[in-house]
Design a protein around this motif. Sequence first.
Motif, PDB file in Angstrom:
ATOM      1  N   LEU A 357     -34.443  -8.429 -33.944  1.00 61.98           N
ATOM      2  CA  LEU A 357     -33.366  -7.857 -33.132  1.00 61.98           C
ATOM      3  C   LEU A 357     -32.028  -8.271 -33.728  1.00 61.98           C
ATOM      4  O   LEU A 357     -31.791  -9.452 -33.976  1.00 61.98           O
ATOM      5  N   ILE A 358     -31.166  -7.305 -33.986  1.00 62.13           N
ATOM      6  CA  ILE A 358     -29.824  -7.572 -34.499  1.00 62.13           C
ATOM      7  C   ILE A 358     -28.827  -7.200 -33.409  1.00 62.13           C
ATOM      8  O   ILE A 358     -28.814  -6.068 -32.921  1.00 62.13           O
ATOM      9  N   THR A 359     -28.012  -8.148 -33.020  1.00 64.02           N
ATOM     10  CA  THR A 359     -26.996  -7.913 -31.999  1.00 64.02           C
ATOM     11  C   THR A 359     -25.618  -8.160 -32.605  1.00 64.02           C
ATOM     12  O   THR A 359     -25.352  -9.248 -33.112  1.00 64.02           O
ATOM     13  N   LEU A 360     -24.763  -7.160 -32.557  1.00 64.30           N
ATOM     14  CA  LEU A 360     -23.428  -7.275 -33.120  1.00 64.30           C
ATOM     15  C   LEU A 360     -22.472  -7.877 -32.095  1.00 64.30           C
ATOM     16  O   LEU A 360     -22.557  -7.586 -30.899  1.00 64.30           O
ATOM     17  N   ASN A 361     -21.578  -8.725 -32.559  1.00 56.33           N
ATOM     18  CA  ASN A 361     -20.620  -9.405 -31.685  1.00 56.33           C
ATOM     19  C   ASN A 361     -19.490  -8.450 -31.303  1.00 56.33           C
ATOM     20  O   ASN A 361     -18.568  -8.195 -32.090  1.00 56.33           O
ATOM     21  N   GLN A 362     -19.569  -7.931 -30.065  1.00 55.58           N
ATOM     22  CA  GLN A 362     -18.576  -6.959 -29.624  1.00 55.58           C
ATOM     23  C   GLN A 362     -17.269  -7.614 -29.176  1.00 55.58           C
ATOM     24  O   GLN A 362     -16.327  -6.909 -28.797  1.00 55.58           O
ATOM     25  N   THR A 363     -17.210  -8.940 -29.220  1.00 56.37           N
ATOM     26  CA  THR A 363     -15.954  -9.649 -28.908  1.00 56.37           C
ATOM     27  C   THR A 363     -15.466 -10.419 -30.133  1.00 56.37           C
ATOM     28  O   THR A 363     -14.908 -11.511 -30.024  1.00 56.37           O
ATOM     29  N   HIS A 364     -15.721  -9.863 -31.296  1.00 57.02           N
ATOM     30  CA  HIS A 364     -15.333 -10.507 -32.560  1.00 57.02           C
ATOM     31  C   HIS A 364     -13.823 -10.791 -32.580  1.00 57.02           C
ATOM     32  O   HIS A 364     -13.014 -10.023 -32.045  1.00 57.02           O
ATOM     33  N   LYS A 365     -13.427 -11.908 -33.216  1.00 61.17           N
ATOM     34  CA  LYS A 365     -12.011 -12.277 -33.286  1.00 61.17           C
ATOM     35  C   LYS A 365     -11.196 -11.291 -34.113  1.00 61.17           C
ATOM     36  O   LYS A 365     -10.005 -11.101 -33.878  1.00 61.17           O
ATOM     37  N   ASN A 366     -11.847 -10.664 -35.091  1.00 59.14           N
ATOM     38  CA  ASN A 366     -11.171  -9.660 -35.909  1.00 59.14           C
ATOM     39  C   ASN A 366     -11.087  -8.356 -35.108  1.00 59.14           C
ATOM     40  O   ASN A 366     -12.115  -7.761 -34.789  1.00 59.14           O
ATOM     41  N   PRO A 367      -9.906  -7.894 -34.759  1.00 58.44           N
ATOM     42  CA  PRO A 367      -9.781  -6.699 -33.909  1.00 58.44           C
ATOM     43  C   PRO A 367     -10.387  -5.449 -34.542  1.00 58.44           C
ATOM     44  O   PRO A 367     -10.907  -4.586 -33.835  1.00 58.44           O
ATOM     45  N   ALA A 368     -10.325  -5.351 -35.851  1.00 55.03           N
ATOM     46  CA  ALA A 368     -10.900  -4.184 -36.511  1.00 55.03           C
ATOM     47  C   ALA A 368     -12.421  -4.176 -36.366  1.00 55.03           C
ATOM     48  O   ALA A 368     -13.037  -3.146 -36.052  1.00 55.03           O
ATOM     49  N   LEU A 369     -13.042  -5.346 -36.610  1.00 55.24           N
ATOM     50  CA  LEU A 369     -14.492  -5.447 -36.455  1.00 55.24           C
ATOM     51  C   LEU A 369     -14.887  -5.263 -34.986  1.00 55.24           C
ATOM     52  O   LEU A 369     -15.926  -4.661 -34.678  1.00 55.24           O
ATOM     53  N   ARG A 370     -14.069  -5.813 -34.077  1.00 57.49           N
ATOM     54  CA  ARG A 370     -14.377  -5.687 -32.655  1.00 57.49           C
ATOM     55  C   ARG A 370     -14.412  -4.212 -32.252  1.00 57.49           C
ATOM     56  O   ARG A 370     -15.289  -3.776 -31.506  1.00 57.49           O
ATOM     57  N   ALA A 371     -13.493  -3.445 -32.786  1.00 58.04           N
ATOM     58  CA  ALA A 371     -13.444  -2.017 -32.469  1.00 58.04           C
ATOM     59  C   ALA A 371     -14.674  -1.289 -33.014  1.00 58.04           C
ATOM     60  O   ALA A 371     -15.258  -0.427 -32.355  1.00 58.04           O
ATOM     61  N   VAL A 372     -15.049  -1.652 -34.253  1.00 60.18           N
ATOM     62  CA  VAL A 372     -16.213  -0.997 -34.863  1.00 60.18           C
ATOM     63  C   VAL A 372     -17.493  -1.391 -34.124  1.00 60.18           C
ATOM     64  O   VAL A 372     -18.334  -0.531 -33.779  1.00 60.18           O
ATOM     65  N   PHE A 373     -17.668  -2.673 -33.860  1.00 57.58           N
ATOM     66  CA  PHE A 373     -18.887  -3.164 -33.222  1.00 57.58           C
ATOM     67  C   PHE A 373     -19.012  -2.653 -31.785  1.00 57.58           C
ATOM     68  O   PHE A 373     -20.130  -2.553 -31.246  1.00 57.58           O
ATOM     69  N   SER A 374     -17.906  -2.339 -31.163  1.00 58.17           N
ATOM     70  CA  SER A 374     -17.930  -1.853 -29.782  1.00 58.17           C
ATOM     71  C   SER A 374     -18.211  -0.350 -29.711  1.00 58.17           C
ATOM     72  O   SER A 374     -18.415   0.205 -28.621  1.00 58.17           O
ATOM     73  N   ASN A 375     -18.222   0.286 -30.861  1.00 57.63           N
ATOM     74  CA  ASN A 375     -18.482   1.730 -30.912  1.00 57.63           C
ATOM     75  C   ASN A 375     -19.995   1.977 -30.861  1.00 57.63           C
ATOM     76  O   ASN A 375     -20.730   1.563 -31.760  1.00 57.63           O
ATOM     77  N   LYS A 376     -20.456   2.632 -29.821  1.00 61.23           N
ATOM     78  CA  LYS A 376     -21.890   2.845 -29.632  1.00 61.23           C
ATOM     79  C   LYS A 376     -22.500   3.653 -30.774  1.00 61.23           C
ATOM     80  O   LYS A 376     -23.620   3.387 -31.218  1.00 61.23           O
TER      81      LYS A 376
END
Length: 379
Positions: A357-376
Motif C-alpha cells: 500500500l502506497i499512501t501519499l502525504n496530502q499535507t506535505h510541507k512543499n505546497p506544490a507537492l501538497r497540491a499534486v498529492f491532494s489531486n484525486k
Amino acid sequence: MQHVRILRRQVVSTVVAAILMGACWAGVAFGFEESPELKALVDAVKLPPVEKRLPKEPLVLTPLESVGTYGGTWRTATFGGGDSEIERSIGYTRLVRWNPEWTEVIPDIAKSVEVNADATEYTFTLREGTRWSDGEPFTADDLVWWNENVLRNTKITPAAPDWLTAGGETVKIEKLADDKVVFKFAAPNGLFLMNMATVRGSDILAAAPAHYLKQFHKDFNPDGVDALVKAAGATDWVQLFNNKIGFPGRWRDLGRPTLDAWVLTAPYNGTTQVVGERNPYYAKVDTAGNQLPYFDRITIDVMQDTQAIILKAISGEIDMQNRFIETTDARTVIVQNQEKGGYGLFIARPAWSNALLITLNQTHKNPALRAVFSNKDFR
C-alpha cells in the motif's frame, strides 16, 4: 509475510477433489450417495437416509479435477492461543462466500440473494430442508432470532459491528417465509455482501442455532441458566453466551450445532489436538451426487510455534497446510525437506486484496507537492 502451503503427495487426489470451485444446480440429475460410515448408520436405523438429510436443492460443487473418494483423515496443525486456523480451515460456511478467484460473492448456504436498487435491502432465499448438524431445521426463524435476541441485545452486543449498521441503525431482519428473510438497512450498505463472505459471516451462523442457544439465554431459560453459568465457571450468563458464539470459545463447545463440513468431537483448548468428524447433514454435494465432505475427519494439532509445525511436516504428519513462515531460514528448511517429508508446495491466492500500500502525504510541507498529492486524479 510469506505463506507456505504444504500438500502431501499421498493425498493429492483427494485434496484436489476437495478444493471445490463452481456451484450450480440446473441440469444436474442424479441420485444421492453418502460415505460408507454414514451408510452404516442408516442401515442400523441410527440416521435418516441421505435424501432426508440433504436440502431439497443442495449446493452442487464442481471438483477442480475429478470427483473424490470417501475416507481418510486430513491432518493439519495450528498455533495455540488466538490463532484463527480452525476458523479458516473448517469454519468457512455462511450465507454467501467468495468464489476461489476472489472476483465475485456467490451463494453458499443461501440458495440466492437479491439486492434492491439502493443497497438497503438484501433478500436471502435459503435452501429448503437445510439442517443443523444435530438434524434440527435451519430456517428464517434462526436468523430472526439471532437479530432480535443476540445482535440487538445490548447485554450480549453492546455495539453492533460497523458492517451491520447503516444510517446510524442496526440491521433489521424480517421473515418473509420459512426459507426467506430480508436484511433491511436504514441507509445504503453496498459492502454488506462482501463483508458477509468474510469470516464475519460465520459469526452470524455461529450465533443462529436458536434451539440450542436458548438454554444459555436468560430471557429464554430464566430458571435454569444460572446452573449452567456455575457449571461452566462463567462470570454470568452473558459471558457464558458469548463464549458459545465467539472465537475461539465456540471451538471449545462440543454441543454446538453447526452447518460446517465437520462437527467437533475433541474441542479446542489451546494445547492439544482438535478433532472434527463428518457432519451427516452437510448441505453440499459434488457433481456425481456424493454428499460432502470426502474426508471422514480432520485433526488439527495445536502447536506452540512455527518450528514445531515445520518438524511435523518433515516427519510426514501434515497432509495439507497453509501457514505463514516468519523467517527465510525456516522457509529454506521447508523447501529443502520436501522429498524427506513426502510433500510438495503449492501456490494459493492470498486472502488480502493488496500486499503493498502506497499512501501519499496530502499535507506535505512543499505546497506544490501538497497540491499534486491532494489531486484525486493524480493518486
